[in-house]
Design an enzyme around this catalytic site. Structure first.
Site, PDB file in Angstrom:
ATOM      1  N   ARG A 179      -0.434  -1.147  -7.232  1.00 34.76           N
ATOM      2  CA  ARG A 179       0.124  -2.514  -8.194  1.00 34.76           C
ATOM      3  C   ARG A 179      -0.439  -3.915  -7.505  1.00 34.76           C
ATOM      4  O   ARG A 179      -1.031  -3.618  -6.424  1.00 34.76           O
ATOM      5  CB  ARG A 179       1.538  -2.635  -8.564  1.00 34.76           C
ATOM      6  CG  ARG A 179       2.245  -2.626  -7.305  1.00 34.76           C
ATOM      7  CD  ARG A 179       3.558  -3.151  -7.418  1.00 34.76           C
ATOM      8  NE  ARG A 179       4.435  -3.323  -6.125  1.00 34.76           N
ATOM      9  CZ  ARG A 179       5.704  -3.506  -6.163  1.00 34.76           C
ATOM     10  NH1 ARG A 179       6.475  -3.297  -7.026  1.00 34.76           N
ATOM     11  NH2 ARG A 179       6.334  -3.577  -4.881  1.00 34.76           N
ATOM     12  N   CYS A 214      -8.296  -9.342  -9.449  1.00 27.43           N
ATOM     13  CA  CYS A 214      -8.586 -10.488  -9.339  1.00 27.43           C
ATOM     14  C   CYS A 214      -8.300 -11.611  -9.944  1.00 27.43           C
ATOM     15  O   CYS A 214      -8.315 -11.615 -11.184  1.00 27.43           O
ATOM     16  CB  CYS A 214     -10.378 -10.269  -9.372  1.00 27.43           C
ATOM     17  SG  CYS A 214     -11.349 -11.817  -9.366  1.00 27.43           S
ATOM     18  N   GLU A 259       6.218 -11.258  -7.811  1.00 22.15           N
ATOM     19  CA  GLU A 259       5.812 -11.394  -6.453  1.00 22.15           C
ATOM     20  C   GLU A 259       4.324 -11.767  -6.048  1.00 22.15           C
ATOM     21  O   GLU A 259       3.634 -11.022  -5.610  1.00 22.15           O
ATOM     22  CB  GLU A 259       6.241 -10.254  -5.493  1.00 22.15           C
ATOM     23  CG  GLU A 259       7.554 -10.089  -5.566  1.00 22.15           C
ATOM     24  CD  GLU A 259       8.022  -9.067  -4.440  1.00 22.15           C
ATOM     25  OE1 GLU A 259       7.288  -8.211  -3.953  1.00 22.15           O
ATOM     26  OE2 GLU A 259       9.224  -8.917  -3.946  1.00 22.15           O
ATOM     27  N   CYS A 309      -9.178 -11.632  -3.008  1.00 25.14           N
ATOM     28  CA  CYS A 309     -10.404 -10.819  -3.613  1.00 25.14           C
ATOM     29  C   CYS A 309     -11.632 -11.460  -3.113  1.00 25.14           C
ATOM     30  O   CYS A 309     -11.705 -12.637  -2.861  1.00 25.14           O
ATOM     31  CB  CYS A 309     -10.256 -10.794  -4.930  1.00 25.14           C
ATOM     32  SG  CYS A 309     -11.740 -10.135  -5.782  1.00 25.14           S
ATOM     33  N   CYS A 362     -14.771 -10.774  -4.391  1.00 21.40           N
ATOM     34  CA  CYS A 362     -15.950 -10.625  -5.467  1.00 21.40           C
ATOM     35  C   CYS A 362     -16.888 -12.073  -5.759  1.00 21.40           C
ATOM     36  O   CYS A 362     -16.455 -12.740  -5.276  1.00 21.40           O
ATOM     37  CB  CYS A 362     -15.398 -10.177  -6.624  1.00 21.40           C
ATOM     38  SG  CYS A 362     -14.543 -11.390  -7.874  1.00 21.40           S
ATOM     39  N   GLU A 392      16.011 -10.221  -6.614  1.00 21.61           N
ATOM     40  CA  GLU A 392      16.099  -8.755  -6.398  1.00 21.61           C
ATOM     41  C   GLU A 392      17.074  -8.906  -5.003  1.00 21.61           C
ATOM     42  O   GLU A 392      16.739  -9.628  -4.066  1.00 21.61           O
ATOM     43  CB  GLU A 392      14.886  -7.928  -6.043  1.00 21.61           C
ATOM     44  CG  GLU A 392      14.099  -8.132  -7.108  1.00 21.61           C
ATOM     45  CD  GLU A 392      12.563  -7.367  -6.905  1.00 21.61           C
ATOM     46  OE1 GLU A 392      12.343  -6.929  -5.754  1.00 21.61           O
ATOM     47  OE2 GLU A 392      11.569  -7.800  -7.513  1.00 21.61           O
ATOM     48  N   GLU A 437       8.615   4.305  -5.414  1.00 22.89           N
ATOM     49  CA  GLU A 437      10.010   3.713  -5.105  1.00 22.89           C
ATOM     50  C   GLU A 437      11.233   4.590  -5.158  1.00 22.89           C
ATOM     51  O   GLU A 437      12.255   4.156  -5.250  1.00 22.89           O
ATOM     52  CB  GLU A 437       9.843   2.460  -5.602  1.00 22.89           C
ATOM     53  CG  GLU A 437       9.069   1.525  -4.954  1.00 22.89           C
ATOM     54  CD  GLU A 437       9.188   0.079  -5.599  1.00 22.89           C
ATOM     55  OE1 GLU A 437      10.228  -0.095  -6.138  1.00 22.89           O
ATOM     56  OE2 GLU A 437       8.454  -0.683  -5.307  1.00 22.89           O
ATOM     57  N   GLN A 438      10.822   5.901  -5.175  1.00 26.44           N
ATOM     58  CA  GLN A 438      11.815   6.998  -5.123  1.00 26.44           C
ATOM     59  C   GLN A 438      13.014   6.499  -3.990  1.00 26.44           C
ATOM     60  O   GLN A 438      14.299   7.039  -4.321  1.00 26.44           O
ATOM     61  CB  GLN A 438      11.588   8.313  -4.888  1.00 26.44           C
ATOM     62  CG  GLN A 438      10.639   8.895  -6.098  1.00 26.44           C
ATOM     63  CD  GLN A 438       9.866   9.963  -5.898  1.00 26.44           C
ATOM     64  OE1 GLN A 438       9.448  10.093  -4.481  1.00 26.44           O
ATOM     65  NE2 GLN A 438       9.566  10.976  -6.677  1.00 26.44           N
ATOM     66  N   TYR A 439      12.558   5.927  -2.938  1.00 31.56           N
ATOM     67  CA  TYR A 439      13.481   5.848  -1.914  1.00 31.56           C
ATOM     68  C   TYR A 439      14.158   4.615  -1.631  1.00 31.56           C
ATOM     69  O   TYR A 439      14.609   4.060  -0.680  1.00 31.56           O
ATOM     70  CB  TYR A 439      12.939   6.608  -0.680  1.00 31.56           C
ATOM     71  CG  TYR A 439      12.814   7.804  -0.477  1.00 31.56           C
ATOM     72  CD1 TYR A 439      13.439   8.768  -1.015  1.00 31.56           C
ATOM     73  CD2 TYR A 439      11.834   8.209   0.452  1.00 31.56           C
ATOM     74  CE1 TYR A 439      13.357  10.242  -0.892  1.00 31.56           C
ATOM     75  CE2 TYR A 439      11.679   9.750   0.641  1.00 31.56           C
ATOM     76  CZ  TYR A 439      12.357  10.625  -0.089  1.00 31.56           C
ATOM     77  OH  TYR A 439      12.200  11.831  -0.028  1.00 31.56           O
TER      78      TYR A 439
HETATM   79  C1  GLA Z   1       9.421  -6.135  -4.280  1.00 29.98           C
HETATM   80  C2  GLA Z   1       9.336  -5.919  -5.915  1.00 29.98           C
HETATM   81  C3  GLA Z   1       9.854  -4.771  -6.449  1.00 29.98           C
HETATM   82  C4  GLA Z   1      10.194  -3.549  -5.633  1.00 29.98           C
HETATM   83  C5  GLA Z   1      10.765  -3.915  -4.441  1.00 29.98           C
HETATM   84  C6  GLA Z   1      10.817  -2.873  -3.355  1.00 29.98           C
HETATM   85  O1  GLA Z   1      10.593  -6.973  -4.112  1.00 29.98           O
HETATM   86  O2  GLA Z   1       9.294  -6.917  -6.411  1.00 29.98           O
HETATM   87  O3  GLA Z   1       9.128  -4.257  -7.604  1.00 29.98           O
HETATM   88  O4  GLA Z   1       8.848  -3.089  -5.393  1.00 29.98           O
HETATM   89  O5  GLA Z   1       9.957  -4.864  -3.573  1.00 29.98           O
HETATM   90  O6  GLA Z   1       9.707  -2.107  -2.870  1.00 29.98           O
HETATM   91 ZN    ZN Z   2     -12.469 -11.635  -7.352  1.00 27.73          ZN
END
Ligand code: GLA
Ligand code: ZN
Length: 655
Positions: free
Chosen positions: A103, A107, A142, A148, A150, A294, A342-344
């Site tokens: 994720r 660019c 975030e 980048c 390029c 968060e 992000e299972q954990y």
């Molecule tokens: C960040 C992101 C969330 C999530 C958490 C945990 O704060 O904004 O989407 O990914 O980290 O990794």
């Molecule tokens: Zn670029």
């Protein structure tokens, strides 16, 4: 007050949604954040939008009285975007593009990506403008990566420089390209400074500014659409506290308020100074209360994970932020996901969907917050002490730290922690802030010091302020050139000192320092030493070693109606900073109302004559705090208190 969770209905069968919404309501939650990574479902094919699932999910939430913050989903491009427009994927230093599948991989100068971002934003905004329980938006997620390299970014950088400097002569002057024969003779010759450690420092600084600007512009394009189409909704973004890649003051400017993501629970229990400092910075970005978008809900990690929040800790983490000005709060995440990276990263509910102890504790917090809501309405933190937090100096320090252990946040933190230990609230402010309202201003590592800023600081002291500066103050001008002056340059008179020589100290070296008078004591100087010659200033501490014993390690200069302090080294002992802050506050006439025992934090929110004091115990020992007058605990209702006892991770809210 909005309290809730980050929720991902797209991760679960529809049949589960009603249970989730019911459990949220039962916990006392009234808001969720949604959809920041769901672009592909919202726009499954180029220009074709589908909101059915989200309409349905919002309906279910609404039936339980839960409001929603929607996100522009541009933090993850759909696979079709990457396949159709490979140039939207950021190019790495080695010239290859990021492989789609993570994720934050776009660019920010790509015209195509900007077009797609605006189009999906407009489509979402139009669709949800009148949805009754939608209250606001989070832009992207975030901001801050990736960098980048390029062709489009190179052209963008060249344009940006041209707009900034006007002529090549001015650019060459500002960067000092007479060094190493780096003079450029056309804008097209300008390359990207891919290596912060060896390219021209002026070019590196401008490249960082350009990257920040690209993000700010990208966000602004979304914000303009949201404002136009959804005038009733607020617009915010989830910042990352002490994150360093962007000028957060700029990023905050276009928003209604700042939100941030707080994950402070990793190692053994500690006094969470950095989470407070981050909170104060987040409040400082707009000089306004903020939200937590968060908040730690359990063990965190992508591969391995950290420790669990201990009983009471999820609550104390939340109260710490409330105490520093959080007006809204969402836990990340609602339910621990069974799929993906992000299972954990654990939520309030387990993989099994069962409400955990952590859910119960969050529900308790929500109930308590409701009880406090009226008392807190309109309150914010009002500080007598400010720390100048400057991204230009931070970036310049990263580009050329001058000494190996020099890190901006760490340097600011030494003073910040001592202020917190003293029970003093702090504002973190930008260089353009009005300083006259503060009794004391600390400007640690103010490496980049344009003349106007030096004059402003001098005027502040002249008018009666108490200023503190330290090592590497005022070395550079705004373009990254060293001022051709004896340090501390324009502030020499105000500080009453001159620093013709200085040095970095290797790890194994430390100098003894003897303080006298107000700074009585023996300390160890590490990392760096200014060879400071007091002119009019008083030397409050001097180095012991024969070759530096003529020089001051700490000075104080009475100047105008105020005083200017200088600390020309780094001290090993936190107790040095405690003493320093005690004396600085004396000069400034600041006396904290409650002096907390070690490991307990105090913060006061106020409005007019209303004052609400928060105590947060970060330790696992019982702590007793004596109070300056009879106070009422707003959580327990106990009144007439002259002292409060805080259990492990305990909190008290006092009036
Ligand atoms: C960040 C992101 C969330 C999530 C958490 C945990 O704060 O904004 O989407 O990914 O980290 O990794
Ligand atoms: Zn670029």
């Amino acid at each position: 007050m909005y309290i809730g969770v980050d929720y991902y209905p797209e991760h679960w069968p529809k049949e589960r949604w009603a249970t989730d919404a019911r459990l949220m309501k039962k916990a006392g939650f009234n808001v969720v954040r949604l959809a920041e990574f769901d672009w592909v479902n919202i726009e499954p094919a180029d220009g074709q939008f589908n909101f059915e699932m989200w309409d349905e999910a919002l309906g279910v939430l609404r039936s339980q009285g839960i409001h929603a913050i929607l996100c522009t989903p541009t933090a993850v491009m759909p696979a079709w975007v990457a396949a159709k427009h490979p140039e939207t994927l950021a190019m790495q230093k080695d010239g290859t593009r990021i492989v789609w599948g993570v994720r934050k991989n776009n660019c920010f100068s790509s015209g195509t990506y900007r077009f797609l971002s605006q189009r999906v934003t407009r489509a979402m905004a139009g669709h949800f403008a009148e949805t009754p329980n939608v209250i606001g938006w989070q832009t992207d997620n975030e901001f801050g990566s990736p960098e980048c390299f390029c062709d489009s970014c190179r052209k963008s950088f060249q344009h940006w420089l041209r707009a900034k400097y006007g002529t090549l002569a001015e650019l060459n002057r500002a960067w000092g390209t007479h060094f190493w024969g780096h003079r450029v003779q056309s804008w097209e010759e300008i390359t990207l400074p891919v290596d912060r450690g060896s390219h021209n420092p002026g070019a590196c600084l401008d490249w960082q500014r350009h990257f920040s600007w690209l993000n700010v512009r990208f966000q602004r394009e979304q914000v303009q659409i949201l404002r136009e189409v959804c005038p009733k909704h607020f617009v915010t973004h989830n910042f990352m506290g002490l994150y360093q890649e962007l000028d957060y003051y700029d990023l905050a400017r276009d928003l209604d308020f700042v939100s941030w993501d707080n994950y402070p629970v990793w190692g053994p229990p500690e006094t969470r100074y950095r989470a407070s400092m981050a909170a104060d910075l987040m409040r400082g970005l707009k000089r306004k209360n903020f939200w937590i978008m968060e908040q730690t809900a359990g063990p965190c990690g992508w591969g391995t994970f950290g420790r669990n929040v201990r009983p009471g800790e999820l609550r104390s983490v939340a109260y710490q932020q409330l105490a520093h000005g959080a007006d809204g709060q969402l836990w990340f995440r609602w339910r621990t996901c069974t799929a993906g990276r992000e299972q954990y990263w654990h939520g309030l509910l387990g993989h099994d969907g069962k409400a955990l102890r952590r859910y119960e504790e969050a529900a308790q917090v929500a109930t308590e917050y409701r009880r406090l809501e009226k008392e807190l309405a309109g309150t914010t933190v009002k500080a007598d002490v400010a720390i100048v937090y400057d991204y230009q100096s931070l970036w310049a320090t990263r580009i050329q730290p001058a000494f190996a252990k020099n890190d901006y946040v760490g340097a600011v933190g030494r003073y910040y922690d001592a202020l917190l230990r003293a029970g003093v609230n702090v504002d973190m402010v930008n260089t353009d802030a009005d300083l006259s309202a503060y009794r004391s201003v600390l400007a640690p590592r103010l490496y980049v010091l344009p003349d106007e800023l030096a004059e402003k600081l001098e005027a502040y002291v002249r008018a009666g302020g108490t200023l503190l500066g330290d090592g590497r103050l005022g070395v550079k001008d705004a373009t990254g050139l060293c001022h051709a002056r004896t340090l501390p340059g324009r502030l020499s008179e105000c500080l009453g000192i001159e620093i013709p020589e200085y040095e970095a100290l290797p790890d194994e070296t430390s100098y003894g320092v003897t303080g006298r008078g107000r700074m009585e004591g023996r300390f160890a100087a590490i990392h760096y030493a200014d060879w400071t010659t007091p002119r009019r200033a008083e030397a409050l501490a001097k180095f012991d070693e024969w070759h530096v014993d003529a020089y001051a390690a700490v000075t104080r200069n009475a100047f105008g109606k105020g005083a200017a302090w200088y600390v020309g080294t780094v001290f090993k002992e936190p107790s040095f900073y405690d003493l320093l802050i005690r004396e600085l506050l004396k000069d400034a006439g600041v006396a904290p109302e409650i002096v907390p025992p070690e490991g307990v934090e105090v913060s006061v929110r106020s409005a007019g004559r209303k004052r609400v004091a928060f105590l947060v115990n970060h330790t696992e020992e019982e702590k007793t705090v004596s109070l300056p007058r009879r106070m009422t605990d707003l959580l327990t209702g106990a009144s007439g208190l002259r002292e409060v006892r805080l259990g492990r991770h305990g909190v008290a809210v006092l009036k």
